[in-house]
Design a protein around this motif. Structure first.
Motif, PDB file in Angstrom:
ATOM      1  N   ASP A 161      20.193 -24.674  47.319  1.00  0.00           N
ATOM      2  CA  ASP A 161      20.083 -26.122  47.478  1.00  0.00           C
ATOM      3  C   ASP A 161      18.689 -26.517  47.960  1.00  0.00           C
ATOM      4  O   ASP A 161      18.206 -27.608  47.652  1.00  0.00           O
ATOM      5  CB  ASP A 161      21.127 -26.621  48.485  1.00  0.00           C
ATOM      6  N   ALA A 162      18.066 -25.635  48.741  1.00  0.00           N
ATOM      7  CA  ALA A 162      16.743 -25.935  49.286  1.00  0.00           C
ATOM      8  C   ALA A 162      15.997 -24.637  49.544  1.00  0.00           C
ATOM      9  O   ALA A 162      16.598 -23.584  49.765  1.00  0.00           O
ATOM     10  CB  ALA A 162      16.864 -26.744  50.576  1.00  0.00           C
ATOM     11  N   ILE A 163      14.676 -24.754  49.533  1.00  0.00           N
ATOM     12  CA  ILE A 163      13.837 -23.582  49.794  1.00  0.00           C
ATOM     13  C   ILE A 163      12.579 -24.003  50.538  1.00  0.00           C
ATOM     14  O   ILE A 163      12.031 -25.093  50.301  1.00  0.00           O
ATOM     15  CB  ILE A 163      13.451 -22.876  48.467  1.00  0.00           C
ATOM     16  N   LEU A 164      12.156 -23.187  51.481  1.00  0.00           N
ATOM     17  CA  LEU A 164      10.801 -23.264  52.017  1.00  0.00           C
ATOM     18  C   LEU A 164      10.042 -22.122  51.350  1.00  0.00           C
ATOM     19  O   LEU A 164      10.360 -20.959  51.575  1.00  0.00           O
ATOM     20  CB  LEU A 164      10.751 -23.138  53.533  1.00  0.00           C
ATOM     21  N   LEU A 165       9.069 -22.472  50.534  1.00  0.00           N
ATOM     22  CA  LEU A 165       8.398 -21.516  49.666  1.00  0.00           C
ATOM     23  C   LEU A 165       6.907 -21.492  49.953  1.00  0.00           C
ATOM     24  O   LEU A 165       6.273 -22.543  50.060  1.00  0.00           O
ATOM     25  CB  LEU A 165       8.643 -21.891  48.201  1.00  0.00           C
ATOM     26  N   LYS A 213      15.830 -29.775  47.428  1.00  0.00           N
ATOM     27  CA  LYS A 213      14.544 -29.949  48.118  1.00  0.00           C
ATOM     28  C   LYS A 213      13.744 -28.661  48.146  1.00  0.00           C
ATOM     29  O   LYS A 213      14.275 -27.582  48.403  1.00  0.00           O
ATOM     30  CB  LYS A 213      14.816 -30.380  49.572  1.00  0.00           C
ATOM     31  N   ALA A 214      12.440 -28.809  47.903  1.00  0.00           N
ATOM     32  CA  ALA A 214      11.502 -27.705  48.096  1.00  0.00           C
ATOM     33  C   ALA A 214      10.460 -28.123  49.128  1.00  0.00           C
ATOM     34  O   ALA A 214       9.828 -29.171  48.984  1.00  0.00           O
ATOM     35  CB  ALA A 214      10.826 -27.326  46.794  1.00  0.00           C
ATOM     36  N   GLN A 245      11.032 -31.311  34.781  1.00  0.00           N
ATOM     37  CA  GLN A 245       9.707 -31.819  35.085  1.00  0.00           C
ATOM     38  C   GLN A 245       9.480 -31.684  36.596  1.00  0.00           C
ATOM     39  O   GLN A 245      10.435 -31.689  37.375  1.00  0.00           O
ATOM     40  CB  GLN A 245       9.592 -33.293  34.685  1.00  0.00           C
ATOM     41  N   GLY A 246       8.218 -31.618  36.984  1.00  0.00           N
ATOM     42  CA  GLY A 246       7.925 -31.526  38.416  1.00  0.00           C
ATOM     43  C   GLY A 246       8.417 -32.719  39.207  1.00  0.00           C
ATOM     44  O   GLY A 246       8.686 -32.614  40.406  1.00  0.00           O
ATOM     45  N   SER A 247       8.569 -33.853  38.525  1.00  0.00           N
ATOM     46  CA  SER A 247       9.032 -35.069  39.203  1.00  0.00           C
ATOM     47  C   SER A 247      10.550 -35.153  39.307  1.00  0.00           C
ATOM     48  O   SER A 247      11.081 -36.102  39.895  1.00  0.00           O
ATOM     49  CB  SER A 247       8.501 -36.299  38.459  1.00  0.00           C
ATOM     50  N   ASP A 248      11.261 -34.187  38.748  1.00  0.00           N
ATOM     51  CA  ASP A 248      12.722 -34.236  38.759  1.00  0.00           C
ATOM     52  C   ASP A 248      13.316 -33.875  40.121  1.00  0.00           C
ATOM     53  O   ASP A 248      14.494 -34.155  40.371  1.00  0.00           O
ATOM     54  CB  ASP A 248      13.292 -33.260  37.720  1.00  0.00           C
ATOM     55  N   PHE A 249      12.521 -33.250  40.976  1.00  0.00           N
ATOM     56  CA  PHE A 249      13.045 -32.749  42.246  1.00  0.00           C
ATOM     57  C   PHE A 249      12.146 -33.186  43.396  1.00  0.00           C
ATOM     58  O   PHE A 249      10.971 -33.475  43.212  1.00  0.00           O
ATOM     59  CB  PHE A 249      13.151 -31.220  42.212  1.00  0.00           C
ATOM     60  N   ASP A 250      12.735 -33.214  44.571  1.00  0.00           N
ATOM     61  CA  ASP A 250      12.012 -33.615  45.779  1.00  0.00           C
ATOM     62  C   ASP A 250      11.201 -32.428  46.293  1.00  0.00           C
ATOM     63  O   ASP A 250      11.757 -31.403  46.683  1.00  0.00           O
ATOM     64  CB  ASP A 250      13.012 -34.076  46.835  1.00  0.00           C
ATOM     65  N   ILE A 251       9.901 -32.578  46.278  1.00  0.00           N
ATOM     66  CA  ILE A 251       8.994 -31.542  46.767  1.00  0.00           C
ATOM     67  C   ILE A 251       8.136 -32.144  47.872  1.00  0.00           C
ATOM     68  O   ILE A 251       7.614 -33.252  47.720  1.00  0.00           O
ATOM     69  CB  ILE A 251       8.091 -31.003  45.637  1.00  0.00           C
TER      70      ILE A 251
END
Length: 265
Positions: A161-165, A213-214, A245-251
């Motif tokens: 669901d989320a990652i700190l990368l 979320k990333a 697309q890069g805009s598809d997710f919350d970064i």
């Protein structure tokens, strides 16, 4: 479950993951005072922590561990090779006896209502791990300090669901920057750190329709900046062989000095 970066950068790392019943830290690379302040802002007392998970023995991941563990006596979960290196570190000092809990890559263990999955990463440390945390059908991971990734890495990050990368450096900034040649080679090597481009490619490999979320973390102070990391990762996701697309997710980008937003999972 909630995920918060108390601090993330080449100068110090400390990540909180918690539920209503269980609270953990991943790394303690900032001062005990800053750790306790961050926990307080989250409404968590140090005494309520179930454990501190240490990825590896480099100073930006253990800098506050000695003082914090002596003050609060929280169990320390890490590989035996990493723990031996920590105990040999003069900057950490003596650790209270009986705190270490040995973990093994690819051997899942439980803390409260959390299921913790350590997995190996390629970094120039004794036996480093990244961590995936699952709870009640939700999952988050903290993945930094890896020079490269493989299908093994991707497999551990499926269904998050989320990652700190890690998005440690911009390759061109590093190449043109002031670091000596040997250090540049180390950072860009297979046991160094993940570049912005590589972070974007890895993120593209694990995205799915329900990803939330990333947080991009462990940015180099000298060889990166937040806007560049953000834009590069978004572009790599868009250019990748995936449906997104890069805009598809919350970064967003985690700050080295300030707490991130709370990511609810």
């Amino acid at each position: 479950m909630r995920l918060v970066s108390i601090a993330s950068g080449s100068s110090g790392n400390c990540i909180y993951i918690g539920t209503d019943h269980t609270h953990i830290l991943i790394d303690a690379g900032i001062s005990a005072k800053r750790i306790e302040k961050g926990l307080s802002e989250l409404g968590v007392k140090a005494s309520e922590l179930s454990g501190i998970l240490i990825t590896h023995e480099h100073s930006d991941h253990i800098g506050g561990l000695g003082v914090f563990s002596r003050r609060n006596e929280i169990p320390i979960y890490t590989t035996i090779e990493t723990y031996e290196q920590i105990r040999a570190s003069k900057s950490v000092g003596e650790l209270p006896e009986g705190l270490h809990r040995e973990i093994f890559p690819d051997v899942v263990f439980s803390l409260g209502d959390m299921e913790i999955s350590p997995f190996s990463i390629d970094h120039d440390a004794a036996n480093p791990c990244a961590f995936r945390v699952d709870c009640a059908g939700s999952a988050a991971a903290v993945v930094t300090d890896l020079g490269n990734y493989s299908q093994y890495t991707i497999n551990h990050l499926k269904g998050l669901d989320a990652i700190l990368l890690e998005a440690n450096h911009d390759v061109h900034m590093l190449e043109a920057g002031p670091y000596p040649y040997y250090l540049k080679r180390r950072i860009m090597g297979n046991r160094g750190h993940l570049s912005n481009d590589s972070a974007g490619r890895l993120l593209g490999e694990v995205l799915h329709d329900h990803f939330k979320k990333a947080l991009l973390g462990h940015l180099s102070k000298e060889n990166n900046y937040a806007e560049l990391a953000y834009e590069t990762v978004r572009l790599e996701v868009t250019a990748g062989e995936n449906a997104y697309q890069g805009s598809d997710f919350d970064i967003a980008v985690a700050d080295r000095a300030q707490m991130s937003e709370i990511v609810y999972i």
